[in-house]
Structures are given as structure tokens and as C-alpha cells.
Write a protein that holds these residues in place. Structure first.
Motif, PDB file in Angstrom:
ATOM      1  N   VAL A  16       0.365  -1.869  -0.101  1.00  0.00           N
ATOM      2  CA  VAL A  16       0.040  -0.050   0.295  1.00  0.00           C
ATOM      3  C   VAL A  16       0.738   0.997  -0.470  1.00  0.00           C
ATOM      4  O   VAL A  16       0.159   1.704  -0.170  1.00  0.00           O
ATOM      5  CB  VAL A  16      -0.904  -0.065   1.377  1.00  0.00           C
ATOM      6  CG1 VAL A  16      -1.453   1.280   1.084  1.00  0.00           C
ATOM      7  CG2 VAL A  16      -1.850  -1.262   1.159  1.00  0.00           C
ATOM      8  N   VAL A  17       1.783   0.941   0.554  1.00  0.00           N
ATOM      9  CA  VAL A  17       2.626   2.170   0.663  1.00  0.00           C
ATOM     10  C   VAL A  17       3.786   2.224  -0.551  1.00  0.00           C
ATOM     11  O   VAL A  17       3.430   3.665  -0.977  1.00  0.00           O
ATOM     12  CB  VAL A  17       3.650   2.119   2.426  1.00  0.00           C
ATOM     13  CG1 VAL A  17       4.486   3.294   2.592  1.00  0.00           C
ATOM     14  CG2 VAL A  17       2.499   2.256   3.104  1.00  0.00           C
ATOM     15  N   THR A  18       4.214   1.084  -1.089  1.00  0.00           N
ATOM     16  CA  THR A  18       5.659   1.785  -1.961  1.00  0.00           C
ATOM     17  C   THR A  18       4.930   1.442  -2.933  1.00  0.00           C
ATOM     18  O   THR A  18       5.871   2.495  -4.025  1.00  0.00           O
ATOM     19  CB  THR A  18       6.805  -0.045  -2.192  1.00  0.00           C
ATOM     20  OG1 THR A  18       5.300  -0.804  -2.535  1.00  0.00           O
ATOM     21  CG2 THR A  18       7.153  -0.046  -0.076  1.00  0.00           C
ATOM     22  N   ARG A  19       3.721   1.114  -3.743  1.00  0.00           N
ATOM     23  CA  ARG A  19       3.204   1.622  -5.014  1.00  0.00           C
ATOM     24  C   ARG A  19       3.732   2.668  -5.459  1.00  0.00           C
ATOM     25  O   ARG A  19       3.512   2.696  -6.327  1.00  0.00           O
ATOM     26  CB  ARG A  19       1.874   0.180  -5.508  1.00  0.00           C
ATOM     27  CG  ARG A  19       2.345  -1.607  -5.598  1.00  0.00           C
ATOM     28  CD  ARG A  19       0.478  -2.015  -5.495  1.00  0.00           C
ATOM     29  NE  ARG A  19       1.000  -3.513  -5.395  1.00  0.00           N
ATOM     30  CZ  ARG A  19       0.040  -4.107  -5.452  1.00  0.00           C
ATOM     31  NH1 ARG A  19      -1.042  -4.197  -5.576  1.00  0.00           N
ATOM     32  NH2 ARG A  19       0.537  -5.650  -5.582  1.00  0.00           N
ATOM     33  N   PRO A  20       2.528   3.337  -4.829  1.00  0.00           N
ATOM     34  CA  PRO A  20       2.409   4.479  -5.571  1.00  0.00           C
ATOM     35  C   PRO A  20       4.168   5.014  -5.230  1.00  0.00           C
ATOM     36  O   PRO A  20       4.148   6.220  -6.651  1.00  0.00           O
ATOM     37  CB  PRO A  20       1.306   5.257  -3.915  1.00  0.00           C
ATOM     38  CG  PRO A  20       0.862   4.261  -3.474  1.00  0.00           C
ATOM     39  CD  PRO A  20       1.706   3.329  -3.806  1.00  0.00           C
ATOM     40  N   VAL A  21       5.246   5.265  -4.156  1.00  0.00           N
ATOM     41  CA  VAL A  21       5.862   6.052  -4.537  1.00  0.00           C
ATOM     42  C   VAL A  21       7.119   5.050  -5.897  1.00  0.00           C
ATOM     43  O   VAL A  21       7.328   6.011  -6.314  1.00  0.00           O
ATOM     44  CB  VAL A  21       6.642   5.418  -3.287  1.00  0.00           C
ATOM     45  CG1 VAL A  21       8.308   6.375  -3.336  1.00  0.00           C
ATOM     46  CG2 VAL A  21       6.221   6.385  -2.022  1.00  0.00           C
ATOM     47  N   VAL A  22       6.933   3.860  -5.894  1.00  0.00           N
ATOM     48  CA  VAL A  22       7.556   3.236  -6.939  1.00  0.00           C
ATOM     49  C   VAL A  22       6.833   3.754  -8.155  1.00  0.00           C
ATOM     50  O   VAL A  22       7.131   3.962  -9.218  1.00  0.00           O
ATOM     51  CB  VAL A  22       7.849   2.212  -7.083  1.00  0.00           C
ATOM     52  CG1 VAL A  22       7.633   1.307  -8.419  1.00  0.00           C
ATOM     53  CG2 VAL A  22       7.960   1.045  -6.427  1.00  0.00           C
ATOM     54  N   ARG A  23       5.683   3.724  -8.595  1.00  0.00           N
ATOM     55  CA  ARG A  23       4.798   4.326  -9.940  1.00  0.00           C
ATOM     56  C   ARG A  23       4.785   5.747  -9.802  1.00  0.00           C
ATOM     57  O   ARG A  23       5.348   6.342 -11.271  1.00  0.00           O
ATOM     58  CB  ARG A  23       3.359   4.559  -9.159  1.00  0.00           C
ATOM     59  CG  ARG A  23       3.125   4.176 -10.928  1.00  0.00           C
ATOM     60  CD  ARG A  23       0.999   4.329 -10.627  1.00  0.00           C
ATOM     61  NE  ARG A  23       1.038   3.254 -10.094  1.00  0.00           N
ATOM     62  CZ  ARG A  23       0.493   3.091  -8.356  1.00  0.00           C
ATOM     63  NH1 ARG A  23      -0.838   4.258  -7.914  1.00  0.00           N
ATOM     64  NH2 ARG A  23      -0.367   1.715  -8.105  1.00  0.00           N
ATOM     65  N   ARG A  24       5.441   6.847  -8.959  1.00  0.00           N
ATOM     66  CA  ARG A  24       5.739   7.737  -9.165  1.00  0.00           C
ATOM     67  C   ARG A  24       7.346   7.850  -8.973  1.00  0.00           C
ATOM     68  O   ARG A  24       8.165   8.931 -10.007  1.00  0.00           O
ATOM     69  CB  ARG A  24       5.799   8.531  -7.799  1.00  0.00           C
ATOM     70  CG  ARG A  24       5.966  10.430  -7.998  1.00  0.00           C
ATOM     71  CD  ARG A  24       5.404  11.215  -6.825  1.00  0.00           C
ATOM     72  NE  ARG A  24       4.217  10.941  -6.671  1.00  0.00           N
ATOM     73  CZ  ARG A  24       3.282  11.532  -5.507  1.00  0.00           C
ATOM     74  NH1 ARG A  24       4.139  12.365  -4.392  1.00  0.00           N
ATOM     75  NH2 ARG A  24       2.370  11.267  -4.896  1.00  0.00           N
ATOM     76  N   VAL A  25       8.372   7.291  -9.179  1.00  0.00           N
ATOM     77  CA  VAL A  25       9.640   7.132  -9.114  1.00  0.00           C
ATOM     78  C   VAL A  25      10.033   6.887 -10.824  1.00  0.00           C
ATOM     79  O   VAL A  25      10.590   7.667 -11.295  1.00  0.00           O
ATOM     80  CB  VAL A  25      10.209   6.364  -8.524  1.00  0.00           C
ATOM     81  CG1 VAL A  25      11.902   6.067  -8.839  1.00  0.00           C
ATOM     82  CG2 VAL A  25      10.382   6.818  -7.221  1.00  0.00           C
ATOM     83  N   ARG A  26       9.231   5.546 -11.759  1.00  0.00           N
ATOM     84  CA  ARG A  26       9.214   5.500 -12.411  1.00  0.00           C
ATOM     85  C   ARG A  26       9.308   6.531 -13.842  1.00  0.00           C
ATOM     86  O   ARG A  26       9.393   6.789 -14.734  1.00  0.00           O
ATOM     87  CB  ARG A  26       8.551   4.349 -12.373  1.00  0.00           C
ATOM     88  CG  ARG A  26       9.081   3.249 -12.408  1.00  0.00           C
ATOM     89  CD  ARG A  26       8.401   2.162 -12.362  1.00  0.00           C
ATOM     90  NE  ARG A  26       9.244   0.671 -12.061  1.00  0.00           N
ATOM     91  CZ  ARG A  26       8.498  -0.487 -11.515  1.00  0.00           C
ATOM     92  NH1 ARG A  26       7.461  -0.956 -12.270  1.00  0.00           N
ATOM     93  NH2 ARG A  26       9.134  -1.649 -11.396  1.00  0.00           N
ATOM     94  N   ALA A  27       8.062   7.286 -12.827  1.00  0.00           N
ATOM     95  CA  ALA A  27       7.357   8.460 -14.129  1.00  0.00           C
ATOM     96  C   ALA A  27       8.064   9.454 -13.877  1.00  0.00           C
ATOM     97  O   ALA A  27       8.241   9.672 -15.303  1.00  0.00           O
ATOM     98  CB  ALA A  27       5.664   8.562 -13.504  1.00  0.00           C
ATOM     99  N   GLN A  28       8.583   9.551 -12.957  1.00  0.00           N
ATOM    100  CA  GLN A  28       9.610  10.984 -13.084  1.00  0.00           C
ATOM    101  C   GLN A  28      10.747  10.900 -14.137  1.00  0.00           C
ATOM    102  O   GLN A  28      11.336  11.684 -14.408  1.00  0.00           O
ATOM    103  CB  GLN A  28      10.539  10.624 -11.241  1.00  0.00           C
ATOM    104  CG  GLN A  28      11.210  12.064 -11.257  1.00  0.00           C
ATOM    105  CD  GLN A  28      10.541  13.109 -11.758  1.00  0.00           C
ATOM    106  OE1 GLN A  28       9.185  13.158 -10.880  1.00  0.00           O
ATOM    107  NE2 GLN A  28      11.295  14.557 -11.353  1.00  0.00           N
ATOM    108  N   PHE A  29      11.465   8.987 -14.140  1.00  0.00           N
ATOM    109  CA  PHE A  29      12.561   8.797 -14.597  1.00  0.00           C
ATOM    110  C   PHE A  29      11.955   8.573 -16.054  1.00  0.00           C
ATOM    111  O   PHE A  29      13.163   7.549 -16.667  1.00  0.00           O
ATOM    112  CB  PHE A  29      13.450   7.552 -14.084  1.00  0.00           C
ATOM    113  CG  PHE A  29      13.738   8.416 -12.593  1.00  0.00           C
ATOM    114  CD1 PHE A  29      15.211   8.949 -13.480  1.00  0.00           C
ATOM    115  CD2 PHE A  29      13.740   8.316 -11.807  1.00  0.00           C
ATOM    116  CE1 PHE A  29      15.809  10.177 -11.480  1.00  0.00           C
ATOM    117  CE2 PHE A  29      14.476   8.232 -10.549  1.00  0.00           C
ATOM    118  CZ  PHE A  29      15.603   9.525 -10.751  1.00  0.00           C
ATOM    119  N   GLY A  30      10.843   8.753 -16.539  1.00  0.00           N
ATOM    120  CA  GLY A  30      10.378   7.972 -18.176  1.00  0.00           C
ATOM    121  C   GLY A  30      10.418   6.532 -18.292  1.00  0.00           C
ATOM    122  O   GLY A  30      10.060   6.558 -18.778  1.00  0.00           O
TER     123      GLY A  30
END
Length: 132
Positions: free
Chosen positions: A116-130
Motif C-alpha cells: 500500500v505504501v510502496t506502489r504509489p512511490v514506485v509508480r511516481r519514481v518510474r514516471a519521474q524517470f520515464g
């Protein structure tokens, strides 16, 4: 001295168990190095974990060590923000914060609350780095 020692042992145990599950050649040496080199855990997480997938599921010892590691890290964070600057009272309240955060850490590690905690963070990091 209780909480730092317990967190140090848990960190070393978790790194050695995790490295063994990922196929590292010398997992116990890596766990010992991580215990004595302060930046070792961060380097292990950034360099080794991302490149080597798990070959075995987590053991009970690994999950227990991760639970203690998470509770210790959270108690240090909470203590740095909320506890008074007096070293004597910080030592007492750090043990109380550690004991209070153990059940929360258990829920995160054992009940898969970390997703629940890591999925939004991982999604945001991946979007940041394309990458997504």
C-alpha cells in the motif's frame, strides 16, 4: 544501548538472509560488513537488490529481522522529531517508541501492508524517470 544493538543485529541478519536468497556468494560477510559500515545498507539496497531477483521466498528469520529493522528505523525517526533533546529521556522514550512501533512494523512486513505504501512511490519514481 538496547535499541541500537538490536537494530544493528537485525540489520546484519536481514542483509545476510536477503543476500543468500538472491544468490550472493558471501552473504554472511556482506551482513557483517553492513553492520560495521554505516552506508552499507543503503549501498546494498541500491546496488545489489535491484540487479538480483530473489531465488527463494523470505524465511521467518528474514521477516522477523526486517520487522525489527523497520521498527528501529521508525523509532529513530519519530524520536528525532518528537522527543526532547535530553539524552537521558531520549534513551528511555526510544525504547517505548520501539516497542510501540513493533506491532505497526509487523503489520507492514507480515501482512504485506508495504504494498500500500510502496506502489504509489514506485509508480511516481518510474514516471519521474520515464520508465512507465
Amino acid at each position: 544501548m538496547f535499541v541500537p544493538f538490536v537494530v544493528l543485529v537485525a540489520t546484519s541478519l536481514w542483509v545476510s538472509q536477503n543476500a543468500a536468497a538472491r544468490g550472493h556468494g558471501f552473504p554472511n560477510a556482506l551482513g557483517a560488513i553492513t553492520a560495521f559500515v554505516p552506508i552499507g545498507l543503503v549501498a546494498y539496497l541500491l546496488v545489489f537488490v535491484g540487479r538480483n531477483p530473489r531465488q527463494q521466498p523470505p524465511t521467518r528469520a528474514e521477516r522477523g529481522a526486517l520487522t525489527v529493522l523497520c521498527a528501529g528505523t521508525a523509532s529513530y525517526s519519530v524520536g528525532a522529531i518528537t522527543l526532547p533533546p535530553d539524552p537521558y529521556s531520549q534513551g528511555r522514550w526510544l525504547i517505548v517508541a520501539f516497542a510501540g512501533l513493533l506491532p505497526v512494523s509487523y503489520l507492514v512486513v507480515y501482512r504485506r501492508g508495504y504494498r500500500v505504501v510502496t506502489r504509489p512511490v514506485v509508480r511516481r519514481v518510474r514516471a519521474q524517470f520515464g520508465r512507465e
